[in-house]
Design an enzyme around this catalytic site. Structure first.
Site, PDB file in Angstrom:
ATOM      1  N   ASP A 210       1.518  -8.946   1.450  1.00 28.78           N
ATOM      2  CA  ASP A 210       2.393  -7.968   2.116  1.00 28.78           C
ATOM      3  C   ASP A 210       2.786  -8.488   3.512  1.00 28.78           C
ATOM      4  O   ASP A 210       3.970  -8.502   3.879  1.00 28.78           O
ATOM      5  CB  ASP A 210       1.623  -6.639   2.211  1.00 28.78           C
ATOM      6  CG  ASP A 210       2.496  -5.445   2.553  1.00 28.78           C
ATOM      7  OD1 ASP A 210       3.713  -5.610   2.710  1.00 28.78           O
ATOM      8  OD2 ASP A 210       1.930  -4.337   2.661  1.00 28.78           O
TER       9      ASP A 210
ATOM     10  N   GLY B 133      -2.459  -9.935   3.820  1.00 27.30           N
ATOM     11  CA  GLY B 133      -2.294 -10.612   2.531  1.00 27.30           C
ATOM     12  C   GLY B 133      -0.844 -10.937   2.228  1.00 27.30           C
ATOM     13  O   GLY B 133      -0.070 -11.328   3.110  1.00 27.30           O
TER      14      GLY B 133
ATOM     15  N   ASN C 139       0.864  -1.188   0.000  1.00 24.60           N
ATOM     16  CA  ASN C 139       0.000   0.000   0.000  1.00 24.60           C
ATOM     17  C   ASN C 139       0.900   1.237   0.000  1.00 24.60           C
ATOM     18  O   ASN C 139       2.118   1.119   0.130  1.00 24.60           O
ATOM     19  CB  ASN C 139      -0.965  -0.016   1.187  1.00 24.60           C
ATOM     20  CG  ASN C 139      -0.228  -0.060   2.517  1.00 24.60           C
ATOM     21  OD1 ASN C 139       0.513   0.864   2.849  1.00 24.60           O
ATOM     22  ND2 ASN C 139      -0.401  -1.138   3.261  1.00 24.60           N
TER      23      ASN C 139
HETATM   24  N1  AR6 Z   1       1.957 -15.528  -1.842  1.00 21.10           N
HETATM   25  C1  AR6 Z   1       1.398 -15.183  -3.024  1.00 21.10           C
HETATM   26  N2  AR6 Z   1       0.202 -14.594  -3.135  1.00 21.10           N
HETATM   27  C2  AR6 Z   1      -0.476 -14.341  -1.987  1.00 21.10           C
HETATM   28  C3  AR6 Z   1       0.027 -14.666  -0.702  1.00 21.10           C
HETATM   29  C4  AR6 Z   1       1.304 -15.286  -0.653  1.00 21.10           C
HETATM   30  N3  AR6 Z   1       1.880 -15.626   0.492  1.00 21.10           N
HETATM   31  N4  AR6 Z   1      -0.900 -14.278   0.209  1.00 21.10           N
HETATM   32  C5  AR6 Z   1      -1.938 -13.745  -0.471  1.00 21.10           C
HETATM   33  N5  AR6 Z   1      -1.706 -13.793  -1.784  1.00 21.10           N
HETATM   34  P1  AR6 Z   1      -3.623  -8.854  -1.275  1.00 21.10           P
HETATM   35  P2  AR6 Z   1      -4.015  -6.338  -2.798  1.00 21.10           P
HETATM   36  C6  AR6 Z   1      -2.521 -13.333  -2.935  1.00 21.10           C
HETATM   37  O1  AR6 Z   1      -4.864  -8.623  -0.497  1.00 21.10           O
HETATM   38  O2  AR6 Z   1      -5.339  -6.784  -3.259  1.00 21.10           O
HETATM   39  C7  AR6 Z   1      -2.290  -5.528   1.988  1.00 21.10           C
HETATM   40  O3  AR6 Z   1      -2.822  -5.361   3.267  1.00 21.10           O
HETATM   41  C8  AR6 Z   1      -4.012 -13.219  -2.762  1.00 21.10           C
HETATM   42  O4  AR6 Z   1      -4.637 -14.479  -2.982  1.00 21.10           O
HETATM   43  O5  AR6 Z   1      -2.418  -9.349  -0.568  1.00 21.10           O
HETATM   44  O6  AR6 Z   1      -3.065  -5.743  -3.810  1.00 21.10           O
HETATM   45  C9  AR6 Z   1      -1.419  -4.364   1.546  1.00 21.10           C
HETATM   46  O7  AR6 Z   1      -0.710  -3.806   2.640  1.00 21.10           O
HETATM   47  C10 AR6 Z   1      -4.376 -12.228  -3.852  1.00 21.10           C
HETATM   48  O8  AR6 Z   1      -4.622 -12.905  -5.084  1.00 21.10           O
HETATM   49  O9  AR6 Z   1      -3.154  -7.488  -2.052  1.00 21.10           O
HETATM   50  C11 AR6 Z   1      -2.400  -3.406   0.966  1.00 21.10           C
HETATM   51  O10 AR6 Z   1      -2.990  -2.599   1.956  1.00 21.10           O
HETATM   52  C12 AR6 Z   1      -3.107 -11.403  -4.053  1.00 21.10           C
HETATM   53  O11 AR6 Z   1      -2.111 -12.030  -3.231  1.00 21.10           O
HETATM   54  C13 AR6 Z   1      -3.441  -4.288   0.348  1.00 21.10           C
HETATM   55  O12 AR6 Z   1      -3.357  -5.533   1.060  1.00 21.10           O
HETATM   56  C14 AR6 Z   1      -3.220  -9.955  -3.643  1.00 21.10           C
HETATM   57  O13 AR6 Z   1      -4.004  -9.845  -2.459  1.00 21.10           O
HETATM   58  C15 AR6 Z   1      -3.166  -4.580  -1.107  1.00 21.10           C
HETATM   59  O14 AR6 Z   1      -4.243  -5.291  -1.650  1.00 21.10           O
END
Ligand code: AR6
Length: 168
Positions: free
Chosen positions: A34, A32, A24
């Site tokens: 991150d 997630g 973010n």
């Molecule tokens: N390895 C690979 N992909 C993953 C993992 C992992 N360990 N964990 C989750 N995913 P998101 P965004 C996938 O929510 O939508 C955070 O809080 C998940 O299935 O991580 O870009 C940041 O700080 C999904 O398909 O990221 C921001 O505030 C993908 O990662 C916000 O979330 C992205 O999901 C960013 O939101």
């Protein structure tokens, strides 16, 4: 042309030259992917991120990978989905392209992307995959020989199936 590889699972285990974080604008961590990257890299990653003064949506910044198998983390900020008429596709493409540009400037040859914006940011997964694949292909064609392999790390089965279908 760079090889495009679909990988199913946790991006933090990938021993690519760099992995990309779906961050973010604060770059100070979150949930997630991150959260998973910060846990696996260790607390030095947050210390490094504090010095970066945040990152605008569509842009990217780089740190070392610390305890990760990857040498670097490229922190990219994707857009929050707000219905599709707020430059979401442009901003998502920028996040991928700017990550690749930083990779090239650090002589990174292999890079792994998560499915940026498709988690809590709610970007429709198939649309996001189409943007991601087109942007990566266009970049690699425009700078031949710079990137050798791009991994699309898909954590959820829905994204994995979308990428396998779009890349076959
Ligand atoms: N390895 C690979 N992909 C993953 C993992 C992992 N360990 N964990 C989750 N995913 P998101 P965004 C996938 O929510 O939508 C955070 O809080 C998940 O299935 O991580 O870009 C940041 O700080 C999904 O398909 O990221 C921001 O505030 C993908 O990662 C916000 O979330 C992205 O999901 C960013 O939101």
């Amino acid at each position: 042309m760079a090889q495009l590889t679909v990988y199913k699972g946790d991006i933090t285990t990938l021993a690519a030259d760099a992995i990309v974080n779906a961050a973010n604008t604060s770059l100070l961590g979150g949930g997630g992917v991150d959260g998973a990257i910060h846990r696996a890299a260790g607390p030095e990653l947050l210390d490094a991120c504090r010095k970066l003064n945040g990152c605008k949506t569509g842009e990217a910044k780089i740190t070392p990978g610390f305890l990760l198998p990857a040498g670097y983390v490229i922190h990219a900020v994707g857009p929050v989905w707000r219905g599709g008429n707020n430059d979401e596709a442009l901003l998502l493409a920028n996040a991928y392209r700017n990550s690749l540009q930083i990779a090239v400037s650090h002589s990174i040859k292999t890079i792994a992307f998560p499915n940026i914006s498709t988690g809590v940011y709610n970007y429709p997964k198939e649309n996001a995959a189409t943007v991601a694949i087109k942007t990566v292909k266009d970049f690699c064609e425009s700078q031949p020989g710079m990137i050798s392999e791009v991994f699309f790390a898909c954590f959820d089965a829905e994204n994995y199936n979308i990428y396998v279908n779009l890349l076959q």
